[in-house]
Structure formats: C-alpha cells, structure tokens
Scaffold this motif. Structure first.
Motif, mmCIF file in Angstrom:
data_model
loop_
_atom_site.group_PDB
_atom_site.id
_atom_site.type_symbol
_atom_site.label_atom_id
_atom_site.label_comp_id
_atom_site.label_asym_id
_atom_site.label_seq_id
_atom_site.Cartn_x
_atom_site.Cartn_y
_atom_site.Cartn_z
ATOM 1 N N ALA A 145 0.845 -1.193 0.000
ATOM 2 C CA ALA A 145 0.000 0.000 0.000
ATOM 3 C C ALA A 145 0.880 1.242 0.000
ATOM 4 C CB ALA A 145 -0.919 0.009 1.211
ATOM 5 N N HIS A 146 0.593 2.161 -0.940
ATOM 6 C CA HIS A 146 1.359 3.391 -1.116
ATOM 7 C C HIS A 146 0.507 4.570 -0.666
ATOM 8 C CE1 HIS A 146 3.316 0.488 -3.721
ATOM 9 N NE2 HIS A 146 4.348 1.306 -3.866
ATOM 10 N N PHE A 147 1.048 5.360 0.244
ATOM 11 C CA PHE A 147 0.329 6.518 0.774
ATOM 12 C C PHE A 147 0.851 7.807 0.130
ATOM 13 C CE2 PHE A 147 -0.004 9.625 4.505
ATOM 14 C CZ PHE A 147 -1.255 10.072 4.093
ATOM 15 N N PHE A 148 -0.034 8.442 -0.637
ATOM 16 C CA PHE A 148 0.276 9.709 -1.286
ATOM 17 C C PHE A 148 -0.516 10.824 -0.594
ATOM 18 C CE2 PHE A 148 0.318 6.327 -4.463
ATOM 19 C CZ PHE A 148 1.555 6.490 -5.092
ATOM 20 N N ASP A 149 0.157 11.895 -0.229
ATOM 21 C CA ASP A 149 -0.520 13.054 0.361
ATOM 22 C C ASP A 149 -0.297 14.259 -0.541
ATOM 23 O OD1 ASP A 149 -1.602 15.072 1.880
ATOM 24 O OD2 ASP A 149 -0.656 14.446 3.759
ATOM 25 N N LEU A 150 -1.376 14.673 -1.225
ATOM 26 C CA LEU A 150 -1.294 15.792 -2.167
ATOM 27 C C LEU A 150 -1.441 17.145 -1.478
ATOM 28 C CD1 LEU A 150 -3.429 14.292 -5.089
ATOM 29 C CD2 LEU A 150 -0.932 14.388 -4.899
ATOM 30 N N GLY A 151 -1.592 17.140 -0.164
ATOM 31 C CA GLY A 151 -1.691 18.390 0.577
ATOM 32 C C GLY A 151 -3.069 19.024 0.474
ATOM 33 N N SER A 152 -3.115 20.345 0.531
ATOM 34 C CA SER A 152 -4.395 21.060 0.558
ATOM 35 C C SER A 152 -4.858 21.498 -0.827
ATOM 36 C CB SER A 152 -4.282 22.291 1.471
ATOM 37 O OG SER A 152 -3.230 23.138 1.019
ATOM 38 N N THR A 153 -4.326 20.875 -1.842
ATOM 39 C CA THR A 153 -4.683 21.208 -3.218
ATOM 40 C C THR A 153 -6.173 21.003 -3.487
ATOM 41 O OG1 THR A 153 -4.180 20.732 -5.535
ATOM 42 C CG2 THR A 153 -4.208 18.858 -4.031
ATOM 43 N N ARG A 154 -6.679 21.673 -4.503
ATOM 44 C CA ARG A 154 -8.064 21.446 -4.929
ATOM 45 C C ARG A 154 -8.212 19.986 -5.350
ATOM 46 N NH1 ARG A 154 -10.410 21.236 -9.833
ATOM 47 N NH2 ARG A 154 -8.459 21.867 -10.840
ATOM 48 N N LEU A 155 -9.344 19.370 -5.013
ATOM 49 C CA LEU A 155 -9.549 17.961 -5.322
ATOM 50 C C LEU A 155 -9.566 17.729 -6.831
ATOM 51 C CD1 LEU A 155 -12.309 17.003 -2.719
ATOM 52 C CD2 LEU A 155 -9.856 16.536 -2.593
ATOM 53 N N PRO A 156 -8.656 16.901 -7.345
ATOM 54 C CA PRO A 156 -8.657 16.606 -8.782
ATOM 55 C C PRO A 156 -9.923 15.854 -9.188
ATOM 56 C CG PRO A 156 -6.581 15.957 -7.747
ATOM 57 C CD PRO A 156 -7.544 16.236 -6.638
ATOM 58 N N GLU A 157 -10.322 16.012 -10.437
ATOM 59 C CA GLU A 157 -11.488 15.291 -10.945
ATOM 60 C C GLU A 157 -11.151 13.806 -11.086
ATOM 61 O OE1 GLU A 157 -13.102 16.920 -14.494
ATOM 62 O OE2 GLU A 157 -13.443 18.909 -13.629
ATOM 63 N N VAL A 158 -12.136 12.961 -10.769
ATOM 64 C CA VAL A 158 -11.964 11.513 -10.883
ATOM 65 C C VAL A 158 -13.233 10.899 -11.458
ATOM 66 C CG1 VAL A 158 -10.282 11.286 -9.009
ATOM 67 C CG2 VAL A 158 -12.727 11.200 -8.486
ATOM 68 N N ALA A 159 -13.095 9.707 -12.023
ATOM 69 C CA ALA A 159 -14.248 8.975 -12.570
ATOM 70 C C ALA A 159 -13.922 7.493 -12.544
ATOM 71 C CB ALA A 159 -14.569 9.429 -13.991
#
Length: 344
Positions: free
Chosen positions: A291-305
């Motif tokens: 399991a890889h834990f990525f923390d993008l910080g307080s950035t705007r939530l990227p679009e996902v689908a």
C-alpha cells in the motif's frame, strides 16, 4: 474438577453449528460465566463472513436455555491483522466482563489446524480442550448455503448440523435480498480458485493499493465485480511482470479513477509504503499487498471517474471513514487506519 469464574470461547461462528455448541457447553459446564468472543466483527458482509456479529449473537442465544443465556455475554472483536493488538483487545474486553482482576479464567477451544494458533496467545488463562463430537465445519456449511440449488435439500443438510432454532433462523436469513450477492461472490471465488488448482504449488499473489489523500479527503472506488460488489475500496490491483511496485500503484490508480495528476507530482507526494500480508486478508488466497500513501496536501480535489474494475470513484472526507467501516472491502479499512489513524 476446577470450576472457573469465567470461561472464554473464541470464534467467528459463521454460522454457529453443533461443533461450536460443544465448545460452548463445555465452557458453561466449567465456569460461572462465559464470554463468547465474536471475531471478524464490524466489517462488511462477504462470502466468508456473511453474518454480522449481532446476527451471530442472536443465533447463539437461540441455542441456549433461559438460565444459560443469562450467563453468556458477547465480545465483538475486529480483524486487526496484528496478533499483539488483537490479543490485547480480547484480553481487555474479557477483563471488562469479568468480576475482578484476580478471578480464574479458562480458555475453551479445539485445536483444529494451523488456524487455531490464536489459542496459544493467552498463556495466563488455563486452556481446556473441548472434545470434537461433531465432524462439521463452518466452511462446509457456507458451501451448502451458497451452492445448494434445491431449497429442501439445503434445509435438510442445515438441519442435521445446527440447532433446530438456528436452522429455522437460517432458513429465513437465506431468503433476504442481499444473499444473492453473497452467492455470486462465493461462485466467483470458487471459479477463481479452480483456475489455479493445477498450479504446481499454492499461488501467492502480489498486489498494490493506493491511499491518496488531498484536502482532508481520501480517494476510494466502489467495486463493480462480484467480489465485494458495491463496497468501497482502495484503488489497486495486481503487479504486472515487468513493473516496479510504485509504477504499478500509479498505473492502477489511474486506470480505476482517471486521476490525471502528473507522475512526478505523485512521486513527490509519496509519504509511506507498507506491506499487508496477513494470510487471511483476502478470500482469493494468499495475497500480499504493498500500500502506497500519497498526500497531495491542501490542493483542490482533482477530478476523478470510476473505470476498469471500479463502478465509481469518489473523494470521501477522512472524518466520515470511521462510520463507513462496515461498507469497506476486506482489510482496506485497516489499511486506511494504518496511514490515516482513523481509530485514534
């Protein structure tokens, strides 16, 4: 013969059958009170754990007379995938239900096979080996429940292996709408294992998962296949032959969620990697995930689908995860807890 203050019986009881009843009756005959530890509690239903802990407690109660029912209490315990934490949780729960810190406690069990190793985790309790009076296994009962096409034949088999009141309970339970999904999942697992049956040795699968946090949210997918259909999970999948682990985690993340974040950004956001290797973490068989834990910080939530194996991809507030435990696939709640500290 020593009489104990408390006797402990540990199991998943999926479902409670005549063999389990022998354990419980032995405990009742040797102690004033009995604590039944219900393992695999607080998790989503699946083909291996189809009953909630409340349903299992209700079944056990049906098999007891009124006097014995008053002597039995229930301790639901999560699958913590860590023997020390699990042993501590069981010990603390039993202590809460005991009369005093100095009372005599016995552990009643049956050493069936290697899966019974947990009986050795409580050296301060006296161990009482119960006799094996019935050749019955809960795995076989679940096979009867989920593979039987003739309702009368299924009912007759269940009747021979369970208490009459539990048999009646199971007949009603099997008519509930969610059971169709459990049957489909069971069939999928049987098919999956059959495909590997001719392998020269039991396969060990290697997978990757991605825990992606951004702006107080974590990225989850809703599973679309028969295994865990409709449950929330981490985006992930199998390691391909020529891939490195991080490369595989990023590929699976993109395939299932459409996350367009640059590879260089994800690599810079990687905070931790942990291996989850408990032998019982997956119904498919022995599966080790990285399991890889990525923390993008307080950035705007990227679009996902949602795509590929995922019916839906969604950013979920971290603060609501604790209330979603029984909607999350296999051990993915434990993975989330490892990185996000949900239970603390």
């Amino acid at each position: 013969m020593t009489t104990f203050d408390t006797a402990v019986v540990i199991g998943r009881f999926q479902p409670f059958h005549k063999g389990h009843a022998t354990l419980l009756n032995t405990a009742l005959s040797r102690a004033h009170r009995v604590v039944v530890v219900l393992g695999s509690a607080h998790r989503a239903r699946d083909a291996k754990n189809p009953f909630t802990w409340e349903e299992r407690a209700a079944m056990i109660g049906l098999a007891l007379n009124e006097a014995d029912r008053a002597r039995v209490s229930y301790l639901p315990v999560r699958d913590l995938y860590d023997d020390k934490r699990w042993q501590a949780a069981v010990s603390a729960g039993v202590a809460e239900r005991s009369g005093s810190a100095t009372e005599k406690i016995a552990l009643v069990g049956f050493n069936k096979d290697a899966s019974s190793y947990y009986l050795g985790l409580f050296p301060t309790w006296e161990y009482i080996a119960a006799p094996r009076e019935h050749e019955v296994d809960a795995t076989d009962l679940r096979r009867v429940m989920f593979e039987g096409e003739d309702e009368d034949a299924t009912s007759a088999l269940l009747a021979s292996l369970t208490h009459p009141k539990i048999h009646h309970y199971l007949r009603g339970w099997l008519r509930q709408s969610f059971v169709a999904g459990l049957r489909a999942e069971h069939a999928s697992i049987v098919h999956y294992k059959r495909a590997w049956k001719s392998a020269p040795f039991e396969p060990i699968f290697v997978t990757v998962d991605a825990v992606v946090k951004a702006a107080g949210h974590v990225l989850l997918v809703q599973r679309g296949g028969d295994m865990g259909k409709g449950l929330w999970a981490l985006p992930g999948g199998f390691l391909e032959p020529r891939e490195r682990l991080l490369q595989s985690a990023i590929r699976e993340l993109r395939e299932e969620t459409g996350l367009a974040t640059l590879t260089v950004t994800l690599e810079a956001a990687l905070k931790d990697v942990a291996v989850f290797d408990h032998p019982d973490r997956s119904q498919r068989g022995r599966t080790l995930t990285h399991a890889h834990f990525f923390d993008l910080g307080s950035t705007r939530l990227p679009e996902v689908a949602g795509a590929d194996d995922a019916a839906l991809a969604q950013w979920v507030p971290v603060e609501v995860l604790a209330g979603m435990e029984e909607q999350i696939f296999e051990d993915h709640f434990a993975v989330l807890d490892r990185f996000l500290g949900i239970r603390t």
